[in-house]
Design an enzyme around this catalytic site. Structure first.
Site, PDB file in Angstrom:
ATOM      1  N   HIS A 157     -41.332 -21.508   3.498  1.00  0.00           N
ATOM      2  CA  HIS A 157     -42.240 -20.514   2.901  1.00  0.00           C
ATOM      3  C   HIS A 157     -42.738 -20.951   1.522  1.00  0.00           C
ATOM      4  CE1 HIS A 157     -41.934 -17.151   5.833  1.00  0.00           C
ATOM      5  NE2 HIS A 157     -40.850 -17.815   6.171  1.00  0.00           N
ATOM      6  N   ASP A 192     -47.480 -27.241   9.094  1.00  0.00           N
ATOM      7  CA  ASP A 192     -47.280 -27.593  10.504  1.00  0.00           C
ATOM      8  C   ASP A 192     -48.351 -28.571  10.965  1.00  0.00           C
ATOM      9  OD1 ASP A 192     -45.455 -25.593  10.159  1.00  0.00           O
ATOM     10  OD2 ASP A 192     -46.483 -24.130  11.418  1.00  0.00           O
ATOM     11  N   GLY A 243     -42.587 -20.947  21.218  1.00  0.00           N
ATOM     12  CA  GLY A 243     -42.082 -19.779  20.499  1.00  0.00           C
ATOM     13  C   GLY A 243     -40.718 -19.991  19.856  1.00  0.00           C
ATOM     14  N   LEU A 248     -41.040 -24.431  16.560  1.00  0.00           N
ATOM     15  CA  LEU A 248     -41.232 -25.882  16.436  1.00  0.00           C
ATOM     16  C   LEU A 248     -42.716 -26.254  16.491  1.00  0.00           C
ATOM     17  CD1 LEU A 248     -38.286 -27.295  18.569  1.00  0.00           C
ATOM     18  CD2 LEU A 248     -38.315 -26.595  16.183  1.00  0.00           C
TER      19      LEU A 248
END
Ligand code: GLA
Length: 361
Positions: free
Chosen positions: A22, A155, A105, A108
């Site tokens: 985060h 990501d 989900g 990853l």
């Protein structure tokens, strides 16, 4: 099973974040790696788009000017077209089949993996001339502007630029990064709790709003410009949330140094303190993730923490290669006994290259 062989084969990894949880949406530091678990797209160019997913047992067809979202996985494909068109590109269609070894989900980044697979295919097949950084940024916009998820760049960046055998230590403000070799003899064990992450989106967006509000009050763009001393004047909730982020940025830098020096014990300890901090001060863990982390330590891991957004999904543990199977099976046994209602899975991960397209036709 791949049911046809296309002229293009795209292999797009997932990502595991080692540390820097985060921090990316406040333009902080992260250190993810691209996984050997991956999405594979077999494709041939065509006028419209016809795409099927063996994993999700469904297929869709659409014209490249028919880009209404349908609230299903194909939105990641449609979104690539919408964002590319908004940026002034006009790739044609393709016929493609998607298979994957990535759990969906589990935190990853199966969605970033699919976005980059499509971006990289269109880039190659239609000569768009996009750099990997640009593909990462455009794919983030697929999430932000098309799908409606306010994620950071981590990501997509890891999936686009990952390097075999390395983690990437990234400054998400400048997108400068350092590949950090992953030492021999240790492994990353990913343990998926089987807890689906139902409320993640609202909690995620809430956290983002809180820390963005705090940065605005401090009049800075990036959490890396904030010191502990700056936090003092903030309202308590903002101070607590941003305080975690500021400490996490510092931990990413220390974790990078520890990995570079082969100080695995220290690296593990930093991961563990990251987990405890995100659980206590960012409220992004859950009892199942906490259990996995504590059990991994008891079973001999150097350190462990939740990975991805949290509130379910997966935790990682840093383990000696020699003992990884026994650590994994003892976590699994303890977990199944404690939480018989969940169906956990574990994966051994190797750091891999970012998305790759092979032209075979
Ligand atoms: C999700 C988001 C990332 C990042 C992580 C938390 O994976 O997609 O951008 O914010 O959560 O570190």
């Amino acid at each position: 099973m791949v049911d046809f062989e296309g002229d293009y084969t795209v292999r797009s990894p997932g990502r595991v974040n080692l540390i820097g949880g985060h921090t990316d949406y406040t333009l902080g530091y992260v250190m993810p790696l691209a996984t050997d678990l991956q999405t594979r797209l077999e494709a041939t160019v065509s006028e419209d788009v016809h795409v099927s997913s063996s994993a999700l047992e469904s297929s869709y067809s659409f014209a490249t000017d028919d880009l209404e979202p349908v609230e299903d996985w194909v939105d990641y494909v449609k979104g690539c077209y919408a964002i590319l068109q908004a940026a002034g590109y006009d790739p044609g269609g393709f016929r493609g089949d998607i298979t994957t070894t990535l759990p969906i989900g589990a935190g990853l980044s199966s969605s970033a993996s699919l976005e980059l697979a499509v971006m990289a295919l269109l880039n190659e097949a239609y000569d768009l001339g996009l750099s990997r950084e640009r593909m990462a940024r455009l794919s983030q916009r697929v999430e932000n502007d098309y799908v409606g998820v306010a994620c950071g760049i981590m990501d997509q960046f890891a999936v686009a630029l990952g390097q075999d055998g390395h983690a990437l230590s990234i400054d998400t403000e400048t997108l400068t990064y350092t590949p950090v070799p992953f030492p021999d003899g240790i492994e990353i064990l990913v343990f998926h709790t089987g807890v689906s992450r139902g409320l993640v989106e609202s909690a995620y967006n809430q956290r983002r709003e809180t820390v963005e509000g705090a940065l605005e009050k401090l009049d800075v763009d990036s959490s890396t410009a904030v010191t502990e001393a700056d936090l003092v004047g903030l309202p308590p909730r903002e101070r607590e949330r941003l305080g975690y982020v500021v400490r996490e940025n510092a931990r990413v830098q220390r974790a990078q140094a520890a990995l570079e020096d082969g100080e695995i014990q220290t690296f593990g300890e930093i991961l563990l303190s990251a987990h405890r901090d995100i659980a206590d001060h960012y409220d992004a863990s859950c009892k199942e993730l906490d259990f996995v982390v504590e059990t991994a330590l008891e079973a001999g891991a150097y350190g462990a923490r939740l990975t991805g957004a949290g509130w379910g999904g997966a935790a990682i543990a840093v383990v000696d290669t020699e003992t990884v199977e026994s650590v994994a099976t003892s976590i699994e046994a303890a977990y199944r006994e404690q939480f018989p209602e969940h169906d956990p899975h574990y994966y051994r991960i190797e750091a891999s290259d970012g998305v790759r397209v092979t032209h075979t036709g």
